[in-house]
Write an enzyme that holds these catalytic residues in place. Structure first.
Site, mmCIF file in Angstrom:
data_model
loop_
_atom_site.group_PDB
_atom_site.id
_atom_site.type_symbol
_atom_site.label_atom_id
_atom_site.label_comp_id
_atom_site.label_asym_id
_atom_site.label_seq_id
_atom_site.Cartn_x
_atom_site.Cartn_y
_atom_site.Cartn_z
ATOM 1 N N ASP A 1 0.875 -1.147 0.090
ATOM 2 C CA ASP A 1 0.089 -0.111 -0.067
ATOM 3 C C ASP A 1 0.910 1.316 -0.006
ATOM 4 O O ASP A 1 1.830 1.266 0.785
ATOM 5 C CB ASP A 1 -0.817 -0.063 1.084
ATOM 6 N N GLU B 1 1.286 -0.315 -5.239
ATOM 7 C CA GLU B 1 0.429 0.773 -5.481
ATOM 8 C C GLU B 1 1.727 2.019 -5.396
ATOM 9 O O GLU B 1 2.093 2.476 -4.394
ATOM 10 C CB GLU B 1 -0.335 1.089 -4.067
#
Length: 604
Positions: A307, A342
């Site tokens: 993330d 990401e």
């Protein structure tokens, strides 16, 4: 030989540290000895199964990055099991207020079994299936009620059958590491439903994994038996200790230098979550690497999605040659794992799509946006074709590193993309200010639910077309659980705080016709997976009717479709899509328009 138990924790600037052991009689504090930047103590006997924590003393001077408060029970940053979930309480932030009664205790592990070494299940060209464990299983009618909401439920035969139907290559689990609610949520009667607010990076959340590491390991083994890989979504960009007003739970009370600081000593907030882990600090990287090895060695996972992965290469700016990349590549447990970034954060220079190492895959939001804009009617065919061909303008030629998706956990679901032009996030308690304002969505004539047959038919056709576009694309594709059968969040495009029926998948109400269509697309992709890793240079770009695509057609905003063929003209491999349909399908048996195009007939 007499057994003993050694405890070690890092706290370079503490003046004193205590190990706190808990049993039925209360808390026992044992002074630890400094050993460089660590503190250690060795006790007689095997203390496996004992509940413990730490306390650290020193200066309390937040303005100088010092947060030492011996009243605070602190979780071991390397804890692998907790005795309870985290629960936010304002007392966690107040100096001098004892928190032993409200902070989880770590459980001292025994010897952890290692899984047999095996190569990671490769995912390139395949289908990654993004799953929120709790939302995916809470309403599943075939899963026993006691098992719903847990990692173990993913090994249930009904779940495995669904994954097989979709030819899932790997399941990507949204965070299962223990997290704490953001402090603004409890007063609103809300709780964090996604888990992107962790505290200690190895400790599984007892709510999702009540069976601990063994539960995860057994579930991974069950998925591997079906040929399905497992990726963990990990949050190494920040912790749940939040900003300067946040709780003192772990790193803040032991080693606040783990967080990136501005020159004036304030916390850098490149994550939007109050703090940012400093990957320029070798101790932070060591903790992250230990966490990755832990899940590979002791649970057998195949890889990780990171993330806000730009943070991992900051110190403070992004560096494509950041040390963490080389350290992962050189590690014998990690070098062959699937690594998915990401590739953005909210800090300066945070958007780094295409700049991660060659062995990494990257979420490609340009694919999502160009796909949506094309089907909405305001995007051109040229941009879409570039995305379908593997986004070489971003990643270069060769095997594509793009993870293509049309929707993910944040943002509109696929169904809501076609039913709402505007976000409807009032349930989040932020006056509809949170979540993305631009979603490249359209409602097909009615905002929200409709019983108009024309509206419903348009939405259904666009859903099939968008899914078809995803499944014929070159690269690795990602599908968020439920989008294959029309799940809706009623227009909420930031449902992180909705642990309720808004996000829980309603298995009884799913669109089985759409699900079966996706299964056919998935079967085609699985059969042709190797051909979807790298886009061939010698294919033929045509109009849907079979005429050559000219520069004028590529540049004309009114061009509604394209057909791409590779191989023998009599039986080509490829796809056809047309906004005027709308449709997008492979050139293959079982897909009516694609079959007619492949046989030389004009598609309708």
């Amino acid at each position: 030989m007499t057994a003993s138990s050694r405890f070690t924790v890092r706290s370079p600037r503490a003046q004193a540290v205590w190990l706190c052991l808990f049993d039925g009689w209360g808390e026992r504090r044992i002074a630890m000895e400094r050993s460089g930047e660590d503190w250690t103590v060795e006790l007689p006997g095997d203390l496996a199964g004992v509940a413990y924590g730490y306390r650290a003393a020193g200066e309390w001077a937040p303005e100088r990055r010092l947060w030492f408060d011996p009243a605070k029970l602190l979780v071991d940053p390397r804890a692998v099991e907790l005795d309870r979930p985290f629960v936010y309480d304002p007392r966690l932030s107040r100096y001098g207020v004892d928190t032993a009664g409200i902070v989880p205790r770590a459980i001292r592990p025994g010897a952890l079994p290692e899984v047999a070494r095996a190569p990671a299940i490769p995912v390139r060209g395949g289908l990654i299936y993004e799953v929120n464990v709790r939302a995916f299983t809470m309403l599943h009618p075939e899963i026993p009620p006691a098992q719903r909401g847990t990692v173990a439920a993913l090994a249930h035969p009904a779940v495995l059958a669904h994954l097989r139907k979709l030819h899932v290559t790997a399941i990507e689990l949204m965070p299962i590491v223990a997290w704490i609610d953001e402090r603004h949520l409890p007063p609103l009667g809300l709780s964090n439903a996604w888990g992107y607010n962790p505290v200690a990076p190895m400790a599984l959340d007892p709510r999702l994994c009540p069976g601990g590491l063994a539960e995860l390991r057994e579930t991974v083994a069950a998925l591997h038996a079906e040929g399905i890989g497992v990726l963990l979504d990990l949050v190494f960009n920040h912790t749940g200790e939040s900003d300067a007003a946040g709780p003192v739970l772990c790193l803040r009370g032991l080693d606040n230098d783990s967080y990136a600081q501005a020159r004036d000593g304030s916390l850098i907030n490149d994550t939007g979550c109050g703090n940012t882990l400093d990957f320029g600090n070798p101790a932070v990287r060591a903790l992250a690497l230990d966490a990755l090895r832990h899940f590979v060695r002791h649970a057998g996972v195949d890889g990780f999605r990171f993330d806000l992965a730009t943070i991992m290469a900051r110190s403070p700016g992004f560096d494509a040659q950041a040390p963490i990349f080389a350290e992962i590549a050189a590690d014998p447990w990690l070098s062959d794992r699937v690594l998915v970034a990401e590739p953005w954060d909210i800090g300066p220079g945070g958007y780094q799509l295409g700049r991660f190492p060659a062995q990494w895959l990257e979420w490609n939001d340009r694919f999502r946006d160009d796909l949506r804009r094309f089907w909405r009617g305001d995007g051109g065919i040229g941009a879409l074709a570039t995305r379908l061909a593997g986004s070489a303008d971003i990643f270069g030629k060769g095997p594509s590193r793009s993870v293509n998706f049309l929707a993910a956990h944040d943002g509109f679901t696929l169904a809501d993309t076609l039913a709402y032009e505007h976000r409807h996030n009032h349930a989040n308690g932020e006056d509809n200010r949170d979540g993305h304002g631009e979603n490249f969505s359209w409602n097909n004539g009615v905002e929200g639910p409709s019983d108009d047959p024309r509206v419903l038919a348009a939405r259904a056709a666009f859903a099939r077309a968008m899914l078809g576009t995803l499944f014929v694309s070159t690269g690795t594709i990602l599908l968020t659980a439920g989008d294959e059968f029309g799940r809706s969040q009623r227009g909420n495009n930031n449902a992180y705080a909705q642990d309720n029926a808004l996000t829980w998948i309603d298995w009884e109400a799913r669109d089985t016709a759409l699900e079966d269509h996706v299964a056919r697309l998935a079967a085609w992709r699985a059969a042709n997976r190797e051909r979807l890793v790298e886009f061939p240079e010698d294919g033929r770009w045509l109009t849907p009717g079979g005429a050559p695509m000219t520069p004028e057609r590529w540049e004309d905003p009114a061009t509604n479709g394209v057909r791409w063929e590779h191989g023998e003209p009599a039986r080509p491999f490829g796809f056809i899509l047309d906004r005027a349909g709308p449709y997008a399908e492979p050139l293959e048996d079982g897909f009516a328009r694609g079959l007619r195009a492949a046989s030389g007939s004009q598609p309708s």
